[in-house]
Write a protein that holds these residues in place. Structure first.
Motif, mmCIF file in Angstrom:
data_model
loop_
_atom_site.group_PDB
_atom_site.id
_atom_site.type_symbol
_atom_site.label_atom_id
_atom_site.label_comp_id
_atom_site.label_asym_id
_atom_site.label_seq_id
_atom_site.Cartn_x
_atom_site.Cartn_y
_atom_site.Cartn_z
ATOM 1 N N GLU A 45 0.508 -1.343 -0.222
ATOM 2 C CA GLU A 45 -0.102 0.201 -0.048
ATOM 3 C C GLU A 45 0.623 1.274 -0.083
ATOM 4 O O GLU A 45 1.423 1.185 0.272
ATOM 5 C CB GLU A 45 -1.058 0.189 0.857
ATOM 6 C CG GLU A 45 -2.200 -0.515 1.030
ATOM 7 C CD GLU A 45 -3.078 -0.755 2.120
ATOM 8 O OE1 GLU A 45 -3.823 0.536 2.087
ATOM 9 O OE2 GLU A 45 -3.213 -1.787 2.783
ATOM 10 N N GLY A 46 0.235 2.472 -0.459
ATOM 11 C CA GLY A 46 1.133 3.531 -0.220
ATOM 12 C C GLY A 46 1.901 3.635 -1.442
ATOM 13 O O GLY A 46 2.809 4.357 -1.569
ATOM 14 N N LYS A 47 1.674 2.862 -2.964
ATOM 15 C CA LYS A 47 2.900 2.820 -3.751
ATOM 16 C C LYS A 47 1.976 3.251 -5.021
ATOM 17 O O LYS A 47 0.993 2.979 -4.844
ATOM 18 C CB LYS A 47 3.401 1.779 -4.089
ATOM 19 C CG LYS A 47 4.117 0.953 -2.565
ATOM 20 C CD LYS A 47 5.229 1.872 -3.052
ATOM 21 C CE LYS A 47 6.691 1.462 -1.055
ATOM 22 N NZ LYS A 47 7.524 1.137 -1.823
ATOM 23 N N GLN A 48 2.713 4.074 -5.840
ATOM 24 C CA GLN A 48 1.612 4.543 -7.258
ATOM 25 C C GLN A 48 2.093 3.708 -7.893
ATOM 26 O O GLN A 48 3.090 3.975 -8.556
ATOM 27 C CB GLN A 48 2.230 6.813 -7.309
ATOM 28 C CG GLN A 48 2.090 7.619 -6.047
ATOM 29 C CD GLN A 48 1.919 8.118 -6.925
ATOM 30 O OE1 GLN A 48 1.488 8.877 -7.945
ATOM 31 N NE2 GLN A 48 1.077 9.508 -5.530
ATOM 32 N N ARG A 49 0.978 2.977 -8.513
ATOM 33 C CA ARG A 49 1.483 2.012 -9.575
ATOM 34 C C ARG A 49 0.590 1.850 -10.063
ATOM 35 O O ARG A 49 -0.753 1.034 -9.658
ATOM 36 C CB ARG A 49 1.934 0.486 -8.838
ATOM 37 C CG ARG A 49 3.308 0.389 -8.296
ATOM 38 C CD ARG A 49 4.147 -0.304 -7.832
ATOM 39 N NE ARG A 49 5.066 -0.706 -7.540
ATOM 40 C CZ ARG A 49 5.432 -0.563 -5.975
ATOM 41 N NH1 ARG A 49 4.738 -1.423 -5.421
ATOM 42 N NH2 ARG A 49 6.151 -0.531 -5.656
ATOM 43 N N LYS A 53 1.388 6.490 -20.968
ATOM 44 C CA LYS A 53 1.095 7.771 -21.223
ATOM 45 C C LYS A 53 0.468 8.775 -20.382
ATOM 46 O O LYS A 53 0.695 9.580 -19.011
ATOM 47 C CB LYS A 53 1.092 8.185 -22.929
ATOM 48 C CG LYS A 53 1.683 8.178 -24.057
ATOM 49 C CD LYS A 53 1.495 7.694 -25.537
ATOM 50 C CE LYS A 53 2.265 7.586 -26.156
ATOM 51 N NZ LYS A 53 1.948 8.184 -27.907
ATOM 52 N N ARG A 54 -0.503 8.022 -20.180
ATOM 53 C CA ARG A 54 -1.747 8.875 -19.379
ATOM 54 C C ARG A 54 -0.886 8.441 -17.359
ATOM 55 O O ARG A 54 -1.431 9.915 -17.203
ATOM 56 C CB ARG A 54 -3.027 7.633 -19.457
ATOM 57 C CG ARG A 54 -4.347 8.498 -18.824
ATOM 58 C CD ARG A 54 -5.794 8.320 -18.976
ATOM 59 N NE ARG A 54 -5.944 8.330 -19.926
ATOM 60 C CZ ARG A 54 -6.296 6.924 -21.085
ATOM 61 N NH1 ARG A 54 -6.333 6.415 -19.983
ATOM 62 N NH2 ARG A 54 -7.107 7.429 -22.350
ATOM 63 N N TYR A 55 -0.658 7.453 -17.713
ATOM 64 C CA TYR A 55 -0.242 7.316 -16.313
ATOM 65 C C TYR A 55 1.326 8.331 -15.601
ATOM 66 O O TYR A 55 0.924 9.313 -14.789
ATOM 67 C CB TYR A 55 -0.304 6.049 -15.658
ATOM 68 C CG TYR A 55 0.115 5.724 -13.942
ATOM 69 C CD1 TYR A 55 -1.087 5.413 -13.525
ATOM 70 C CD2 TYR A 55 1.102 5.738 -13.559
ATOM 71 C CE1 TYR A 55 -1.175 5.880 -12.140
ATOM 72 C CE2 TYR A 55 1.205 5.529 -11.883
ATOM 73 C CZ TYR A 55 0.070 5.462 -11.372
ATOM 74 O OH TYR A 55 0.183 4.880 -9.944
ATOM 75 N N CYS A 56 1.377 7.838 -16.247
ATOM 76 C CA CYS A 56 3.161 8.667 -16.468
ATOM 77 C C CYS A 56 3.243 10.413 -16.663
ATOM 78 O O CYS A 56 4.277 9.986 -15.657
ATOM 79 C CB CYS A 56 4.178 7.682 -17.466
ATOM 80 S SG CYS A 56 4.700 6.011 -16.415
ATOM 81 N N GLY A 57 1.902 10.081 -17.637
ATOM 82 C CA GLY A 57 2.216 11.746 -18.007
ATOM 83 C C GLY A 57 1.941 12.878 -16.979
ATOM 84 O O GLY A 57 2.341 13.780 -17.420
#
Length: 130
Positions: free
Chosen positions: A83-87, A123-127
């Protein structure tokens, strides 16, 4: 650091992965690594380290419905469950067991996608951080 990890669990893996090449070309600032079911322990270690060090990561798992052995993938799955990770986890293909595993964890961002949708999702997530 942002990362893209591509995990191919299908029986017909190849050395060239068009999705991986497209992500690398479209998002040069994103660290890219691809592994498959037959990757050795060292490469799996690098994949796990990449996930742990990335501030934001997208993991795309390509699987088939009949893919049984997830044993080598378990350390990566356990890392994804933190939990708490941006994935963001993308499942390319149909795999009921993986779908149940990720759907049961509401804190994990999870989507079932087609091959054509993978690059756009990355692209959407990393952008979002660009």
């Amino acid at each position: 650091m942002q990362a893209f990890l591509y995990v191919d669990l299908t029986s017909d893996t190849s050395f060239q992965q068009p999705v991986v090449e497209e992500v690398h070309k479209s998002l040069p600032s994103v660290s890219v690594l691809d592994i498959d079911a037959r990757s050795d322990k060292l490469l799996q270690h690098y994949a796990l380290r990449l996930l742990r060090e990335a501030a934001r990561a997208v993991v795309c798992i390509k699987a088939e419905e009949h893919t049984q052995d997830l044993g080598s993938l378990m350390p990566l799955l356990e890392e994804l469950f933190q939990e708490g990770k941006q994935r963001l986890v993308l499942l390319q293909g149909q795999h009921p067991r993986l779908q149940r595993i990720f759907s049961a964890r509401s804190h994990v961002a999870f989507k079932v996608v087609t091959e054509e949708e993978v690059v756009q999702e990355v692209k959407r997530y990393c952008g979002e951080l660009s």
